[in-house]
Design a protein around this motif. Structure first.
Motif, PDB file in Angstrom:
ATOM      1  N   ASN A 299      -3.218  -2.892  -6.450  1.00 30.31           N
ATOM      2  CA  ASN A 299      -3.548  -2.502  -5.081  1.00 30.31           C
ATOM      3  C   ASN A 299      -2.489  -1.593  -4.469  1.00 30.31           C
ATOM      4  O   ASN A 299      -2.434  -1.418  -3.251  1.00 30.31           O
ATOM      5  CB  ASN A 299      -3.726  -3.750  -4.210  1.00 30.31           C
ATOM      6  CG  ASN A 299      -4.887  -4.604  -4.684  1.00 30.31           C
ATOM      7  OD1 ASN A 299      -5.976  -4.102  -4.964  1.00 30.31           O
ATOM      8  ND2 ASN A 299      -4.654  -5.900  -4.806  1.00 30.31           N
ATOM      9  N   ARG A 300      -1.642  -1.059  -5.301  1.00 30.24           N
ATOM     10  CA  ARG A 300      -0.551  -0.158  -4.890  1.00 30.24           C
ATOM     11  C   ARG A 300       0.464  -0.858  -3.980  1.00 30.24           C
ATOM     12  O   ARG A 300       1.019  -0.251  -3.068  1.00 30.24           O
ATOM     13  CB  ARG A 300      -1.086   1.118  -4.228  1.00 30.24           C
ATOM     14  CG  ARG A 300      -2.019   1.947  -5.102  1.00 30.24           C
ATOM     15  CD  ARG A 300      -2.016   3.421  -4.723  1.00 30.24           C
ATOM     16  NE  ARG A 300      -1.972   3.667  -3.321  1.00 30.24           N
ATOM     17  CZ  ARG A 300      -3.036   3.791  -2.528  1.00 30.24           C
ATOM     18  NH1 ARG A 300      -4.249   3.652  -3.048  1.00 30.24           N
ATOM     19  NH2 ARG A 300      -2.893   4.045  -1.249  1.00 30.24           N
ATOM     20  N   ASN A 301       0.712  -2.124  -4.249  1.00 32.84           N
ATOM     21  CA  ASN A 301       1.791  -2.838  -3.579  1.00 32.84           C
ATOM     22  C   ASN A 301       3.022  -2.819  -4.480  1.00 32.84           C
ATOM     23  O   ASN A 301       2.915  -3.094  -5.675  1.00 32.84           O
ATOM     24  CB  ASN A 301       1.405  -4.292  -3.293  1.00 32.84           C
ATOM     25  CG  ASN A 301       0.226  -4.383  -2.351  1.00 32.84           C
ATOM     26  OD1 ASN A 301       0.158  -3.668  -1.359  1.00 32.84           O
ATOM     27  ND2 ASN A 301      -0.714  -5.268  -2.658  1.00 32.84           N
ATOM     28  N   LEU A 302       4.178  -2.506  -3.895  1.00 28.59           N
ATOM     29  CA  LEU A 302       5.413  -2.531  -4.662  1.00 28.59           C
ATOM     30  C   LEU A 302       5.894  -3.968  -4.738  1.00 28.59           C
ATOM     31  O   LEU A 302       6.090  -4.620  -3.714  1.00 28.59           O
ATOM     32  CB  LEU A 302       6.472  -1.635  -4.004  1.00 28.59           C
ATOM     33  CG  LEU A 302       7.730  -1.350  -4.830  1.00 28.59           C
ATOM     34  CD1 LEU A 302       8.347  -0.027  -4.384  1.00 28.59           C
ATOM     35  CD2 LEU A 302       8.776  -2.445  -4.687  1.00 28.59           C
TER      36      LEU A 302
ATOM     37  N   GLY B 142       7.798   7.003   0.718  1.00 31.48           N
ATOM     38  CA  GLY B 142       6.692   6.078   0.981  1.00 31.48           C
ATOM     39  C   GLY B 142       6.857   4.721   0.315  1.00 31.48           C
ATOM     40  O   GLY B 142       6.150   3.770   0.672  1.00 31.48           O
ATOM     41  N   LEU B 143       7.780   4.604  -0.641  1.00 29.22           N
ATOM     42  CA  LEU B 143       8.026   3.302  -1.272  1.00 29.22           C
ATOM     43  C   LEU B 143       8.802   2.369  -0.339  1.00 29.22           C
ATOM     44  O   LEU B 143       8.765   1.149  -0.500  1.00 29.22           O
ATOM     45  CB  LEU B 143       8.816   3.473  -2.577  1.00 29.22           C
ATOM     46  CG  LEU B 143       8.232   4.383  -3.666  1.00 29.22           C
ATOM     47  CD1 LEU B 143       9.086   4.297  -4.926  1.00 29.22           C
ATOM     48  CD2 LEU B 143       6.796   4.048  -3.968  1.00 29.22           C
ATOM     49  N   LYS B 144       9.536   2.942   0.596  1.00 30.34           N
ATOM     50  CA  LYS B 144      10.291   2.176   1.605  1.00 30.34           C
ATOM     51  C   LYS B 144      11.258   1.187   0.956  1.00 30.34           C
ATOM     52  O   LYS B 144      11.251  -0.009   1.245  1.00 30.34           O
ATOM     53  CB  LYS B 144       9.335   1.442   2.548  1.00 30.34           C
ATOM     54  CG  LYS B 144       8.426   2.372   3.328  1.00 30.34           C
ATOM     55  CD  LYS B 144       7.448   1.609   4.201  1.00 30.34           C
ATOM     56  CE  LYS B 144       6.519   2.567   4.918  1.00 30.34           C
ATOM     57  NZ  LYS B 144       5.490   1.863   5.726  1.00 30.34           N
ATOM     58  N   THR B 145      12.105   1.701   0.080  1.00 32.01           N
ATOM     59  CA  THR B 145      13.092   0.868  -0.605  1.00 32.01           C
ATOM     60  C   THR B 145      14.478   1.101  -0.005  1.00 32.01           C
ATOM     61  O   THR B 145      14.654   1.943   0.883  1.00 32.01           O
ATOM     62  CB  THR B 145      13.153   1.187  -2.111  1.00 32.01           C
ATOM     63  OG1 THR B 145      13.823   2.434  -2.303  1.00 32.01           O
ATOM     64  CG2 THR B 145      11.756   1.262  -2.711  1.00 32.01           C
ATOM     65  N   ASN B 146      15.456   0.376  -0.526  1.00 34.49           N
ATOM     66  CA  ASN B 146      16.851   0.581  -0.110  1.00 34.49           C
ATOM     67  C   ASN B 146      17.594   1.480  -1.099  1.00 34.49           C
ATOM     68  O   ASN B 146      18.816   1.531  -1.107  1.00 34.49           O
ATOM     69  CB  ASN B 146      17.579  -0.758   0.025  1.00 34.49           C
ATOM     70  CG  ASN B 146      17.541  -1.578  -1.263  1.00 34.49           C
ATOM     71  OD1 ASN B 146      17.002  -1.140  -2.288  1.00 34.49           O
ATOM     72  ND2 ASN B 146      18.090  -2.779  -1.218  1.00 34.49           N
ATOM     73  N   LEU B 147      16.836   2.197  -1.937  1.00 36.49           N
ATOM     74  CA  LEU B 147      17.405   3.080  -2.948  1.00 36.49           C
ATOM     75  C   LEU B 147      17.169   4.536  -2.554  1.00 36.49           C
ATOM     76  O   LEU B 147      16.423   4.816  -1.614  1.00 36.49           O
ATOM     77  CB  LEU B 147      16.783   2.783  -4.312  1.00 36.49           C
ATOM     78  CG  LEU B 147      16.982   1.350  -4.815  1.00 36.49           C
ATOM     79  CD1 LEU B 147      16.062   1.062  -6.000  1.00 36.49           C
ATOM     80  CD2 LEU B 147      18.438   1.122  -5.209  1.00 36.49           C
ATOM     81  N   SER B 148      17.776   5.450  -3.283  1.00 38.70           N
ATOM     82  CA  SER B 148      17.617   6.870  -2.956  1.00 38.70           C
ATOM     83  C   SER B 148      17.594   7.702  -4.238  1.00 38.70           C
ATOM     84  O   SER B 148      18.059   7.266  -5.296  1.00 38.70           O
ATOM     85  CB  SER B 148      18.743   7.353  -2.040  1.00 38.70           C
ATOM     86  OG  SER B 148      20.008   7.145  -2.664  1.00 38.70           O
TER      87      SER B 148
ATOM     88  N   ASN C 149       0.809  -1.224   0.000  1.00 39.82           N
ATOM     89  CA  ASN C 149       0.000   0.000   0.000  1.00 39.82           C
ATOM     90  C   ASN C 149       0.845   1.279   0.000  1.00 39.82           C
ATOM     91  O   ASN C 149       0.778   2.088   0.915  1.00 39.82           O
ATOM     92  CB  ASN C 149      -0.935  -0.001   1.229  1.00 39.82           C
ATOM     93  CG  ASN C 149      -2.037   1.040   1.105  1.00 39.82           C
ATOM     94  OD1 ASN C 149      -2.483   1.348   0.011  1.00 39.82           O
ATOM     95  ND2 ASN C 149      -2.441   1.594   2.240  1.00 39.82           N
ATOM     96  N   ILE C 150       1.632   1.453  -1.053  1.00 43.69           N
ATOM     97  CA  ILE C 150       2.419   2.685  -1.169  1.00 43.69           C
ATOM     98  C   ILE C 150       1.461   3.856  -1.389  1.00 43.69           C
ATOM     99  O   ILE C 150       0.304   3.662  -1.758  1.00 43.69           O
ATOM    100  CB  ILE C 150       3.447   2.597  -2.318  1.00 43.69           C
ATOM    101  CG1 ILE C 150       2.746   2.600  -3.688  1.00 43.69           C
ATOM    102  CG2 ILE C 150       4.352   1.380  -2.155  1.00 43.69           C
ATOM    103  CD1 ILE C 150       3.681   2.826  -4.852  1.00 43.69           C
TER     104      ILE C 150
END
Length: 210
Positions: free
Chosen positions: A156-159, A134-140, A37-38
């Protein structure tokens, strides 16, 4: 000896092959959810929406011209292959004030394919940073609020991504600088998520017909 070999080829090998592919369907039939749910990009730009779409999401920030090569790679290797699926789209998050540069990019891409499913969401620096977080990734994002990586987002807006990637272990995004990565990894993962929805649609239609 010859008869035994023929028997193995005719009966045992097909069985082993069946078990291998059946196992593959079970293990790789779904693309893992990495972030649930991003946020919806409509919070930045209400002309663009992630709901009920299979989205390839990217961030070009203010670097539209510098990221043209990445956009062309994505267009040729992913977009052109999957653009005819009804609910498929590409969304690029860009900074306010880049409208002319975006138009120029779309015009250039339009010489290669129909770009009606290329969408651009405009926001200010704070909005883009918040949305990306809000994506909560390990990237920037870089200093221009762009990244060469793009992300697969489901209806469903799931990454979606990989939690057992051979190179990165957890793979949130796909590097559009690398044609090999788009060909060898991203294309496979987009196929998987589209197959998921096709299977779900078939099940729903079968249930309705009962």
């Amino acid at each position: 000896m010859k008869k035994a070999f023929v028997l193995v080829v005719l009966f045992i090998f097909p069985l082993v092959a069946y078990l291998f592919f059946a196992s593959g369907v079970n293990n790789f039939g779904k693309l893992p959810v990495l972030t649930e749910n991003i946020p919806n990009v409509s919070q930045i730009d209400n002309a663009v929406n992630l709901n009920d779409k299979i989205t390839i999401l990217g961030f070009m920030g203010g670097e539209i011209e510098q990221k043209k090569g990445n956009a062309f790679n994505l267009n040729q290797k992913i977009y052109k292959r999957f653009k005819d699926f009804k609910d498929f789209q590409i969304v690029m998050v860009v900074l306010d004030g880049t409208e002319d540069k975006v138009k120029s990019l779309k015009d250039e891409l339009g010489t290669l394919s129909n770009v009606e499913k290329w969408n651009f969401a405009y926001g200010n620096e704070a909005e883009v940073k918040t949305f990306f977080h809000g994506l909560k990734t390990n990237l920037s994002l870089d200093e221009n609020l762009s990244t060469p990586y793009v992300f697969i987002v489901d209806k469903n807006r799931n990454l979606r991504g990989r939690n057992d990637d051979e190179d990165e272990e957890i793979k949130y995004g796909f590097n559009t600088t690398s044609v090999a990565e788009l060909n060898n990894k991203m294309e496979d993962d987009v196929k998987i998520i589209l197959a998921e929805y096709r299977l779900a649609l078939k099940k729903n239609n079968a249930n309705r017909s009962k």
